[in-house]
Design a protein around this motif. Sequence first.
Motif, short mmCIF file in Angstrom:
data_model
loop_
_atom_site.label_atom_id
_atom_site.label_comp_id
_atom_site.label_asym_id
_atom_site.label_seq_id
_atom_site.Cartn_x
_atom_site.Cartn_y
_atom_site.Cartn_z
N GLU A 1 17.27 3.67 7.08
CA GLU A 1 17.56 5.10 7.21
C GLU A 1 18.32 5.66 6.01
OE1 GLU A 1 20.36 3.09 10.30
OE2 GLU A 1 18.52 2.63 9.20
N THR A 2 19.05 4.79 5.28
CA THR A 2 19.81 5.27 4.11
C THR A 2 18.96 5.30 2.83
OG1 THR A 2 20.60 3.04 3.57
CG2 THR A 2 21.95 4.37 5.08
N LYS A 3 17.71 4.83 2.92
CA LYS A 3 16.86 4.74 1.73
C LYS A 3 15.77 5.82 1.71
CE LYS A 3 18.85 0.75 0.68
NZ LYS A 3 19.77 0.60 -0.45
N GLY B 1 0.80 -1.23 0.00
CA GLY B 1 0.00 0.00 0.00
C GLY B 1 0.83 1.27 0.00
N LEU B 2 1.98 1.26 -0.68
CA LEU B 2 2.85 2.44 -0.72
C LEU B 2 2.49 3.33 -1.90
CD1 LEU B 2 6.26 0.68 0.02
CD2 LEU B 2 4.69 1.72 1.66
N TRP B 3 2.69 4.64 -1.72
CA TRP B 3 2.48 5.59 -2.81
C TRP B 3 3.71 5.59 -3.71
CZ3 TRP B 3 -2.33 7.39 -3.11
CH2 TRP B 3 -3.10 7.47 -1.93
N PRO B 4 3.59 5.16 -4.97
CA PRO B 4 4.77 5.03 -5.83
C PRO B 4 5.45 6.34 -6.18
CG PRO B 4 2.76 4.66 -7.10
CD PRO B 4 2.35 4.72 -5.66
N HIS B 5 4.68 7.46 -6.17
CA HIS B 5 5.26 8.75 -6.55
C HIS B 5 5.93 9.46 -5.38
CE1 HIS B 5 1.31 9.67 -4.89
NE2 HIS B 5 1.73 10.92 -4.67
N MET B 6 5.78 8.90 -4.17
CA MET B 6 6.39 9.51 -2.99
C MET B 6 7.70 8.81 -2.64
SD MET B 6 3.23 10.03 -0.32
CE MET B 6 1.83 11.10 -0.67
N GLY C 1 9.51 1.92 -5.94
CA GLY C 1 9.88 1.12 -7.10
C GLY C 1 11.36 0.82 -7.21
N GLU C 2 12.17 1.54 -6.47
CA GLU C 2 13.62 1.31 -6.48
C GLU C 2 14.06 0.32 -5.40
OE1 GLU C 2 15.76 5.30 -7.55
OE2 GLU C 2 14.06 5.81 -6.23
N GLY D 1 11.31 -6.21 -2.64
CA GLY D 1 10.06 -6.51 -1.95
C GLY D 1 10.20 -6.45 -0.44
N GLY D 2 11.31 -6.98 0.08
CA GLY D 2 11.53 -6.94 1.52
C GLY D 2 11.69 -5.53 2.05
N GLN D 3 12.37 -4.68 1.26
CA GLN D 3 12.54 -3.29 1.68
C GLN D 3 11.21 -2.54 1.64
OE1 GLN D 3 15.59 -2.32 -1.19
NE2 GLN D 3 17.23 -2.46 0.34
N GLN D 4 10.38 -2.82 0.65
CA GLN D 4 9.06 -2.20 0.59
C GLN D 4 8.21 -2.61 1.81
OE1 GLN D 4 6.97 -2.19 -3.26
NE2 GLN D 4 8.91 -2.78 -4.22
N GLN D 5 8.35 -3.87 2.22
CA GLN D 5 7.61 -4.32 3.39
C GLN D 5 8.09 -3.58 4.64
OE1 GLN D 5 5.00 -5.18 5.05
NE2 GLN D 5 4.81 -7.12 3.97
N ARG D 6 9.37 -3.30 4.72
CA ARG D 6 9.91 -2.55 5.85
C ARG D 6 9.39 -1.11 5.85
NH1 ARG D 6 14.33 -5.99 4.65
NH2 ARG D 6 15.10 -7.10 6.49
N VAL D 7 9.24 -0.53 4.66
CA VAL D 7 8.67 0.83 4.58
C VAL D 7 7.25 0.82 5.12
CG1 VAL D 7 8.00 2.74 3.06
CG2 VAL D 7 10.12 1.49 2.62
N ALA D 8 6.46 -0.17 4.71
CA ALA D 8 5.08 -0.28 5.19
C ALA D 8 5.04 -0.42 6.70
CB ALA D 8 4.38 -1.46 4.51
N LEU D 9 5.98 -1.19 7.26
CA LEU D 9 6.04 -1.37 8.70
C LEU D 9 6.47 -0.07 9.39
CD1 LEU D 9 5.87 -3.19 11.17
CD2 LEU D 9 8.18 -4.01 10.68
N ALA D 10 7.43 0.64 8.80
CA ALA D 10 7.87 1.92 9.37
C ALA D 10 6.72 2.91 9.39
CB ALA D 10 9.04 2.48 8.56
N ARG D 11 5.92 2.95 8.33
CA ARG D 11 4.77 3.85 8.28
C ARG D 11 3.77 3.51 9.38
NH1 ARG D 11 1.52 3.53 2.83
NH2 ARG D 11 1.14 1.47 3.72
N ALA D 12 3.61 2.21 9.64
CA ALA D 12 2.67 1.79 10.69
C ALA D 12 3.15 2.20 12.08
CB ALA D 12 2.48 0.27 10.62
#
Length: 323
Positions: free
Chosen positions: A127-129, A89-94, A135-136, A139-150
């Motif tokens: 923190e470095t990303k 559920g990440l915003w691809p343009h952000m 999109g860059e 899959g595992g990193q995207q899941q971490r972003v979703a968890l960080a947002r939560a």
Amino acid sequence: MIIRLKGIEKKYGNVQAVKPIDLTIEENFVTILGQSGCGKTTLLKMLAGLTEPTAGEIFFDDQLIFSKTKGINVKPNKREIAMVFQDFGLWPHMTVFENVAFGLRGKVSKAKRTNIVHEALKKVKLETKAAMRPGELSGGQQQRVALARAIAINPKLILFDEALSALDAVLREEMREEILTIVQSIGSQAIFVTHDQTEAMAMSDSMIIMDTGEVVQTGSPETIYHTPANPFVANFIGKTNWIKDKEMMIRPEHVHLYPDSDTTYRTGVIQKSMYEGDRYVIFVETDGQIWKFYDQHPHEKGASITFYMKENTIHSLIKQEAY
């Protein structure tokens, strides 16, 4: 937080997606486990406020957050919860930073928001990303972003909807360990929906097993594994050997090749051996049924075998009830 559901149900026309449920949830990490279509995601979305129940009440501690009869339905953003979805559920343009900061807009100052986002990204090792876009990332990193947002919004409760199903097996195991560590470190409660039995057993303080819209058993992973309430639970959680037409069962690890005190025995014919890395699963035909047990070595197909089991490791399902 103590979550109480009283008569919660959901109908879509004539289809009963979730049958009336009375349930109390108070453990720190709870999984809702069941096959596809059993109602587990619908139940999760009713807790989140994303799906309105057809009837019943939901309490978070002493706060009534939903009541059909009283016309109460607290909005999702007022329930102090966060949700992590299967598709991230990440915003691809952000950027990563902007995705994590999204839920904080209008709640805290810009300076404080920056500190919170950096702290959340640090917890998930990203923190470095911060300046990259989803999109860059892998899959595992995207899941971490979703968890960080939560976790950035400091929720009392985090809801995970099949959150690891898009990841490969190795990454799933790594992420489940990280999720447990992070949830524990921030002091939040978590409810995790999955159809993966291994995942549920490894992560849970308590499990809720659902089948065709019903809660059929709740309890610790150990309790559910060793004392399943019915044949569905016994078959769904782990491997099972049946005795007396599904009235009694025994797990493969309790079947042995050598007699001991208070043992009973059976004879059979080896059908196959299946390698699982640390052991073999041996399949034996006995009395017209296929039984399974574990050994460190394969057995020759067609060989006769006698195996033993202790009476106190046989579990009776007669008069067992869901609880």
